[in-house]
Design a protein around this motif. Structure first.
Motif, PDB file in Angstrom:
ATOM      1  N   ILE A 103     -39.091   4.412  -0.504  1.00  0.00           N
ATOM      2  CA  ILE A 103     -40.018   4.475  -1.887  1.00  0.00           C
ATOM      3  C   ILE A 103     -39.580   5.691  -2.812  1.00  0.00           C
ATOM      4  O   ILE A 103     -39.393   5.577  -3.988  1.00  0.00           O
ATOM      5  CB  ILE A 103     -41.106   4.751  -1.342  1.00  0.00           C
ATOM      6  N   ARG A 104     -39.213   6.629  -1.919  1.00  0.00           N
ATOM      7  CA  ARG A 104     -38.662   7.850  -2.654  1.00  0.00           C
ATOM      8  C   ARG A 104     -37.366   7.837  -3.588  1.00  0.00           C
ATOM      9  O   ARG A 104     -37.205   8.668  -4.423  1.00  0.00           O
ATOM     10  CB  ARG A 104     -38.855   9.323  -1.844  1.00  0.00           C
ATOM     11  N   LEU A 113     -37.037   5.500  -5.600  1.00  0.00           N
ATOM     12  CA  LEU A 113     -37.598   5.330  -7.045  1.00  0.00           C
ATOM     13  C   LEU A 113     -38.750   6.425  -7.691  1.00  0.00           C
ATOM     14  O   LEU A 113     -38.742   6.862  -8.777  1.00  0.00           O
ATOM     15  CB  LEU A 113     -38.449   4.123  -7.011  1.00  0.00           C
ATOM     16  N   TYR A 114     -39.385   6.996  -6.476  1.00  0.00           N
ATOM     17  CA  TYR A 114     -40.366   8.113  -7.001  1.00  0.00           C
ATOM     18  C   TYR A 114     -40.131   9.228  -5.971  1.00  0.00           C
ATOM     19  O   TYR A 114     -40.713   9.305  -4.985  1.00  0.00           O
ATOM     20  CB  TYR A 114     -41.853   7.610  -6.731  1.00  0.00           C
ATOM     21  N   TYR A 124     -49.063   7.993  -1.487  1.00  0.00           N
ATOM     22  CA  TYR A 124     -48.641   6.705  -0.960  1.00  0.00           C
ATOM     23  C   TYR A 124     -49.552   6.142  -0.152  1.00  0.00           C
ATOM     24  O   TYR A 124     -49.725   5.119  -0.397  1.00  0.00           O
ATOM     25  CB  TYR A 124     -47.170   6.806  -0.275  1.00  0.00           C
ATOM     26  N   GLN A 139     -45.375  -5.806   1.384  1.00  0.00           N
ATOM     27  CA  GLN A 139     -44.027  -5.588   1.183  1.00  0.00           C
ATOM     28  C   GLN A 139     -43.194  -6.441   2.091  1.00  0.00           C
ATOM     29  O   GLN A 139     -43.368  -6.793   3.302  1.00  0.00           O
ATOM     30  CB  GLN A 139     -43.722  -3.816   1.606  1.00  0.00           C
ATOM     31  N   THR A 194     -39.068  -4.588  -1.215  1.00  0.00           N
ATOM     32  CA  THR A 194     -39.962  -4.897  -2.430  1.00  0.00           C
ATOM     33  C   THR A 194     -41.300  -5.167  -2.225  1.00  0.00           C
ATOM     34  O   THR A 194     -41.872  -5.476  -1.057  1.00  0.00           O
ATOM     35  CB  THR A 194     -39.124  -6.209  -3.250  1.00  0.00           C
ATOM     36  N   ASP A 224     -42.769  -6.032  -7.223  1.00  0.00           N
ATOM     37  CA  ASP A 224     -43.163  -4.687  -7.641  1.00  0.00           C
ATOM     38  C   ASP A 224     -42.351  -3.612  -6.896  1.00  0.00           C
ATOM     39  O   ASP A 224     -42.286  -3.606  -5.467  1.00  0.00           O
ATOM     40  CB  ASP A 224     -44.408  -4.409  -7.636  1.00  0.00           C
ATOM     41  N   ASN A 225     -41.715  -2.630  -7.410  1.00  0.00           N
ATOM     42  CA  ASN A 225     -40.943  -1.629  -6.853  1.00  0.00           C
ATOM     43  C   ASN A 225     -39.910  -2.178  -5.787  1.00  0.00           C
ATOM     44  O   ASN A 225     -39.835  -2.020  -4.719  1.00  0.00           O
ATOM     45  CB  ASN A 225     -41.900  -0.781  -6.028  1.00  0.00           C
ATOM     46  N   ILE A 240     -36.137  -2.083  -4.486  1.00  0.00           N
ATOM     47  CA  ILE A 240     -35.370  -0.876  -4.271  1.00  0.00           C
ATOM     48  C   ILE A 240     -34.175  -1.309  -3.082  1.00  0.00           C
ATOM     49  O   ILE A 240     -34.745  -2.066  -2.139  1.00  0.00           O
ATOM     50  CB  ILE A 240     -35.974   0.168  -3.442  1.00  0.00           C
ATOM     51  N   SER A 288     -46.338   8.544 -10.613  1.00  0.00           N
ATOM     52  CA  SER A 288     -45.720   8.757  -9.597  1.00  0.00           C
ATOM     53  C   SER A 288     -44.176   9.138 -10.197  1.00  0.00           C
ATOM     54  O   SER A 288     -43.389   9.605  -9.633  1.00  0.00           O
ATOM     55  CB  SER A 288     -45.523   7.756  -8.779  1.00  0.00           C
TER      56      SER A 288
END
Length: 134
Positions: free
Chosen positions: A8-9, A11-12, A20, A34, A47, A64-65, A67, A134
């Motif tokens: 996740i990091r 992206l953020y 989180y 997820q 994802t 959403d998100n 990666i 974020s």
């Protein structure tokens, strides 16, 4: 899901463990989940997914998100994720899959086009609290 904070990091980079965790606690009861792909116990693709109903679309699934770990790109991981999302959305009888991609992320645009996605409109935002992002 908490264990996947390192991917996740990508992206953020500045998201804290606490933020989180609190976001997940708020999101999971609202149909958030997820999907992750692992190689030797390392998460190399992930994802988030939501599903819901809107007047204009009926039942939909939202990516959403999305990666893929930078060291594992161009290995088909993104396609594995989108193929699975397609199967899940079909099984849930969704009319469409939607996602947002930053306007300057041309690599993502090319990928999503190659997977059959296309832009339908603009996603407008109005930022009210820059520090809360974020």
């Amino acid at each position: 899901m908490l264990e996947q904070i390192e991917i996740i990091r990508h992206l953020y980079p500045n998201i804290s463990d606490e933020k989180y965790k609190s976001y997940l606690e708020a999101m999971i009861p609202n149909n958030y989940t997820q999907i992750a792909i692992f190689e030797n116990e390392i998460c190399v693709g992930l994802t988030g997914l939501w599903y819901g109903i809107k007047l204009w679309s009926g039942k939909y699934m939202e990516i959403d998100n999305f990666i893929v770990h930078p060291e594992h790109r161009s290995k088909g991981i993104g396609k594995l994720l989108t193929d699975y999302v397609n199967q899940k959305a079909t099984a849930l009888d969704c009319t469409m899959i939607v996602l947002d991609a930053y306007t300057q992320n041309f690599t993502a645009h090319r990928f999503y086009y190659s997977q059959g996605y296309y832009p339908r409109g603009f996603h407008f935002i109005k930022t009210l609290n820059e520090e809360g992002l974020s």
